[in-house]
Structure formats: structure tokens, C-alpha cells
Write a protein that holds these residues in place. Structure first.
Motif, PDB file in Angstrom:
ATOM      1  N   ILE A   9     -30.976 117.659   0.392  1.00 12.42           N
ATOM      2  CA  ILE A   9     -31.553 116.450  -0.301  1.00 12.42           C
ATOM      3  C   ILE A   9     -31.136 116.650  -1.666  1.00 12.42           C
ATOM      4  O   ILE A   9     -31.350 117.649  -2.504  1.00 12.42           O
ATOM      5  CB  ILE A   9     -33.215 116.488  -0.244  1.00 12.42           C
ATOM      6  N   CYS A  11     -31.558 115.027  -5.510  1.00 12.42           N
ATOM      7  CA  CYS A  11     -32.437 114.192  -6.038  1.00 12.42           C
ATOM      8  C   CYS A  11     -31.560 113.867  -7.605  1.00 12.42           C
ATOM      9  O   CYS A  11     -31.197 114.776  -8.174  1.00 12.42           O
ATOM     10  CB  CYS A  11     -33.802 114.841  -6.565  1.00 12.42           C
ATOM     11  N   GLY A  12     -31.810 112.607  -7.747  1.00 15.20           N
ATOM     12  CA  GLY A  12     -31.101 112.192  -9.006  1.00 15.20           C
ATOM     13  C   GLY A  12     -30.935 110.639  -9.041  1.00 15.20           C
ATOM     14  O   GLY A  12     -31.048 109.939  -8.028  1.00 15.20           O
ATOM     15  N   ASP A  13     -30.179 110.114 -10.359  1.00 13.02           N
ATOM     16  CA  ASP A  13     -29.720 108.788 -10.394  1.00 13.02           C
ATOM     17  C   ASP A  13     -28.653 108.694  -9.526  1.00 13.02           C
ATOM     18  O   ASP A  13     -27.870 109.545  -9.247  1.00 13.02           O
ATOM     19  CB  ASP A  13     -29.325 108.600 -11.692  1.00 13.02           C
ATOM     20  N   THR A  17     -25.331 110.804  -8.949  1.00 22.00           N
ATOM     21  CA  THR A  17     -25.249 111.834  -7.793  1.00 22.00           C
ATOM     22  C   THR A  17     -23.845 111.362  -7.015  1.00 22.00           C
ATOM     23  O   THR A  17     -23.222 112.089  -6.426  1.00 22.00           O
ATOM     24  CB  THR A  17     -26.488 112.033  -7.097  1.00 22.00           C
ATOM     25  N   THR A  31     -30.428 102.647   2.935  1.00 21.19           N
ATOM     26  CA  THR A  31     -31.107 102.863   1.603  1.00 21.19           C
ATOM     27  C   THR A  31     -32.107 101.931   1.508  1.00 21.19           C
ATOM     28  O   THR A  31     -32.120 100.785   2.170  1.00 21.19           O
ATOM     29  CB  THR A  31     -30.002 102.670   0.574  1.00 21.19           C
ATOM     30  N   ASN A  43     -38.786 105.288 -13.521  1.00 16.39           N
ATOM     31  CA  ASN A  43     -37.501 105.733 -13.809  1.00 16.39           C
ATOM     32  C   ASN A  43     -36.421 104.613 -13.728  1.00 16.39           C
ATOM     33  O   ASN A  43     -35.243 104.732 -13.726  1.00 16.39           O
ATOM     34  CB  ASN A  43     -36.781 106.760 -12.828  1.00 16.39           C
TER      35      ASN A  43
END
Ligand SMILES: C[S@@+](CC[C@H](N)C(=O)[O-])C[C@H]1O[C@@H](n2cnc3c(N)ncnc32)[C@H](O)[C@@H]1O
Length: 67
Positions: A9, A11-13, A17, A31, A43
Motif C-alpha cells: 500500500i 500512501c501519498g499524493d 506516487t 479508484t 489534503n
């Protein structure tokens, strides 16, 4: 390089990523992106001008396609 992302997994923008995701390493993208409905995300500004929202989403789809 592909082995580094298998069963992980990340995680991030999404735009940042996805750029680090190797080409031809993704077969399917599922998505639920922000829908620009003015949700109170910490965010993300979910009240972009419509053209700005579409431009941003197009960048994300392009990065998905490149993976
Ligand atoms: C429509 S919601 C998806 C909710 C998810 N399906 C769930 O059930 O929790 C959109 C999500 O995208 C996240 N998001 C906003 N901008 C993002 C970005 N640039 N990169 C990655 N995620 C982002 C938001 O924080 C939010 O959690």
C-alpha cells in the motif's frame, strides 16, 4: 523495481506516487477520486473550478495510463 511495489500500500499524493510507479506494472486501476463536491478534505481543495478539476483529473488518468 516492479517487485518493490508488489503487495504494497503506497500512501501519498496520487500524482507524485504514480510518477514513481514503473511502466507496464499496473493492469487495472480502481479508484474513487475526489468528485469536486466541496467535501472537507484536509489534503485537497474539493471546490476547484471545473476546468481546473478536469485538468487535474486528466493528469492523474495520464499517469495511470503510463503505469
Ligand atoms: C471520494 S474520496 C474516496 C473515499 C474512499 N473511497 C473511502 O471509502 O474512504 C476521495 C479521497 O481522495 C483523497 N485525495 C485527495 N487528493 C488526493 C491526492 N492528490 N492523492 C491521493 N489521494 C487524494 C481524499 O483525501 C479522499 O480520501
Amino acid at each position: 523495481m516492479k517487485n518493490n511495489i508488489i503487495d504494497k500500500i503506497i500512501c501519498g499524493d496520487a500524482l507524485e506516487t504514480l510518477k514513481t510507479t514503473p511502466s507496464e506494472s499496473v493492469h487495472l486501476v480502481i479508484t474513487s477520486p475526489p468528485y469536486n463536491l466541496d467535501k472537507p478534505y484536509t489534503n485537497h481543495n474539493d471546490k476547484l473550478e471545473y476546468d481546473e478539476y478536469l485538468s487535474w483529473m486528466n493528469l492523474v488518468w495520464s499517469e495511470c495510463h503510463a503505469c
